[in-house]
Scaffold this motif. Sequence first.
Motif, PDB file in Angstrom:
ATOM      1  N   ILE A  25      35.434  59.941  13.524  1.00 29.34           N
ATOM      2  CA  ILE A  25      36.061  58.585  13.433  1.00 29.34           C
ATOM      3  C   ILE A  25      35.202  57.508  14.438  1.00 29.34           C
ATOM      4  O   ILE A  25      35.020  56.607  13.756  1.00 29.34           O
ATOM      5  N   GLU A  26      34.658  57.540  15.728  1.00 35.46           N
ATOM      6  CA  GLU A  26      34.015  56.991  15.904  1.00 35.46           C
ATOM      7  C   GLU A  26      33.294  55.738  15.097  1.00 35.46           C
ATOM      8  O   GLU A  26      32.811  55.031  15.524  1.00 35.46           O
ATOM      9  N   THR A  27      32.061  57.751  14.223  1.00 37.60           N
ATOM     10  CA  THR A  27      31.185  57.058  13.796  1.00 37.60           C
ATOM     11  C   THR A  27      31.623  56.258  11.880  1.00 37.60           C
ATOM     12  O   THR A  27      30.473  56.214  10.771  1.00 37.60           O
ATOM     13  N   GLU A  28      32.038  56.090  12.081  1.00 42.22           N
ATOM     14  CA  GLU A  28      33.144  55.958  10.688  1.00 42.22           C
ATOM     15  C   GLU A  28      32.667  56.474   9.614  1.00 42.22           C
ATOM     16  O   GLU A  28      32.756  56.402   8.512  1.00 42.22           O
ATOM     17  N   TRP A  29      32.555  57.602  10.308  1.00 38.85           N
ATOM     18  CA  TRP A  29      32.053  58.744   8.223  1.00 38.85           C
ATOM     19  C   TRP A  29      33.595  59.513   8.344  1.00 38.85           C
ATOM     20  O   TRP A  29      33.467  60.417   9.245  1.00 38.85           O
ATOM     21  N   VAL A  30      34.393  59.380   7.464  1.00 35.84           N
ATOM     22  CA  VAL A  30      35.159  60.207   7.534  1.00 35.84           C
ATOM     23  C   VAL A  30      35.474  60.538   5.957  1.00 35.84           C
ATOM     24  O   VAL A  30      35.892  61.787   5.853  1.00 35.84           O
ATOM     25  N   SER A  31      34.420  60.324   5.156  1.00 41.52           N
ATOM     26  CA  SER A  31      34.924  60.460   3.690  1.00 41.52           C
ATOM     27  C   SER A  31      34.040  61.899   2.997  1.00 41.52           C
ATOM     28  O   SER A  31      33.673  62.582   4.367  1.00 41.52           O
ATOM     29  N   THR A  32      32.963  61.411   1.944  1.00 39.74           N
ATOM     30  CA  THR A  32      32.937  63.148   1.305  1.00 39.74           C
ATOM     31  C   THR A  32      31.489  62.928   1.454  1.00 39.74           C
ATOM     32  O   THR A  32      30.357  63.365   1.137  1.00 39.74           O
ATOM     33  N   GLY A  33      30.596  61.453   2.709  1.00 37.04           N
ATOM     34  CA  GLY A  33      29.912  61.713   3.245  1.00 37.04           C
ATOM     35  C   GLY A  33      29.889  61.688   4.801  1.00 37.04           C
ATOM     36  O   GLY A  33      30.764  61.606   5.010  1.00 37.04           O
ATOM     37  N   GLY A  34      28.815  61.921   5.016  1.00 37.04           N
ATOM     38  CA  GLY A  34      28.438  62.448   6.816  1.00 37.04           C
ATOM     39  C   GLY A  34      27.442  63.431   7.283  1.00 37.04           C
ATOM     40  O   GLY A  34      27.664  64.056   6.320  1.00 37.04           O
ATOM     41  N   PRO A  35      27.168  63.733   8.039  1.00 35.81           N
ATOM     42  CA  PRO A  35      25.726  64.402   8.910  1.00 35.81           C
ATOM     43  C   PRO A  35      26.734  65.681   9.078  1.00 35.81           C
ATOM     44  O   PRO A  35      25.957  66.644   9.064  1.00 35.81           O
TER      45      PRO A  35
END
Length: 390
Positions: A25-35
Motif C-alpha cells: 500500500i505504501e508503495t502504491e502497487w496494489v493492482s495487477t502489477g508490482g514486485p
Amino acid sequence: MSQKFIPLSVPNLKGKELEYVTQAIETEWVSTGGPYINDFESKIASYVKSKGAVSCQNGTAGLHIALDVCEVTSKDEVIVPTLTFIAAVNPVKYIGAEPIFMDCDDSLNMDSTKLREFCEDQCTFFEGKLINNLTKKHIKAIVVVHVFGNMADMEAIMDIAKKYNLKVIEDATEAIGTYYLSGNYKGRFAGTIGDMGVYSFNGNKIMTTGGGGMIVSNNLDYLDRAKHLSTQAKSDELYYTHDEIGYNYRMTNLQAALGLAQIEKLEDFIQTKKENYEFYKEKFEEIPGLKMMNFKENIRPNYWFYALYIEDDYSINRDQVIKYLASKKVQSRPIWGLISEQKPYAGSQVHKIEKAKEYLNHIVNIPCSSNLSKEDAEYVVQCFKRPEVI
C-alpha cells in the motif's frame, strides 16, 4: 459463559501479512502489477519444485487457462470426477467442451481402475486420438482433483494418459504441500506431475490470499502461454496490440503480498493440521459408528480437510449430525453434491458412479483450521459422544 463458535476452516493470519500488505500500500502497487506478484510466483515454483508459476485470480481461472493452453476445444471431451467442487468442472464448459464423469475410489479421488476400464472398453484409440465410442468425439484431457489434500493415483493415471495421448491437468487447489513419499513420483508435489497444475488460495484453503490462484508446469512454453492469456493476450505492451482473445485473470500485488507471508508459514500450518487430524482420528476410533477417512500412506498430505464417515449404525444420520453440531456452535458441512447430478450437467455422460453416491450420504467435514486449538477439537469430539436429533 456460552460456547464460542468453532468455524469449519478459516485463515491463519499470524505471520507477516500486515507488514507485507502495508508495504504494498505504501508503495502504491496494489493492482495487477508490482514486485510481490513475481516474488510470489517464484516462491511457489521453488516450494513445489516446478520450472515456473503463473499467478491468476483464482483456481477456477487457472483451470480455464490450463484447458486452453492444453488446446482443449469445443469439439473435445474431458474426463472429470463427479465427486468434487463444481469449479473443477465448469471450466470445461467455459471452453465449450463436454465432460465425462468418473467415479471416486476410497481415497475420494478419481477411480483409476474405472478410468482405465472406460478408456479400454468404451473408447477406440485411433491415429493418436482417444475416440468416445458413444459420441464419436475426441477425448483430449483428464482433470484430476486431489480431494481434501489427499493424492489421486497419479502413477496409474499418468500411465493411462501416456497410453492414450491425453493431457493431464491437476486440480491441486486443495493440495498445495502434498507430495509422494515413495514410488515413481517420490518427492513430486501434487500439481507438478501432469502437464499443468493449479492451486487455489481461497479464504478456506490451507494458505490464502483472500482469493487468487497459481498455475504451475514443467513446460516453459505452457507457462509462457498461460501468462499471455491471463494478461489479455497483449503482444505489445506499449501500443496495446492483442493477438488473440485473452482474459483479465491476473492476481493483484496485494494478494501476492498476503501469499508471501502465508507460504512462509505453510509447513507450520501443515504440522498443526496433521496433529489435529491425528487427535481426531484417535478419539473417533473410540466412538462406535464413526471413523475418520484416511490419507494415503505413500504421501505426505497437507491435511487440508478432515472427512468424518458417519456409519449407518451411528445414532443419527449425516444431515442430523450437521444440524446438531450447528446447535452446539460447531460448523460442519456435507461433501459436495455430485456434479453429474447437478442441473447444468443433466444428460452428461457418466461411467459407473457408485462409490461417490455412498460417500455423498455418509461424509461430514468437521473443523480443521490451522489455528484450531486442542480445546476446541476436544469440544468437537465431545459433541459426538451423546448426539441429539434436532
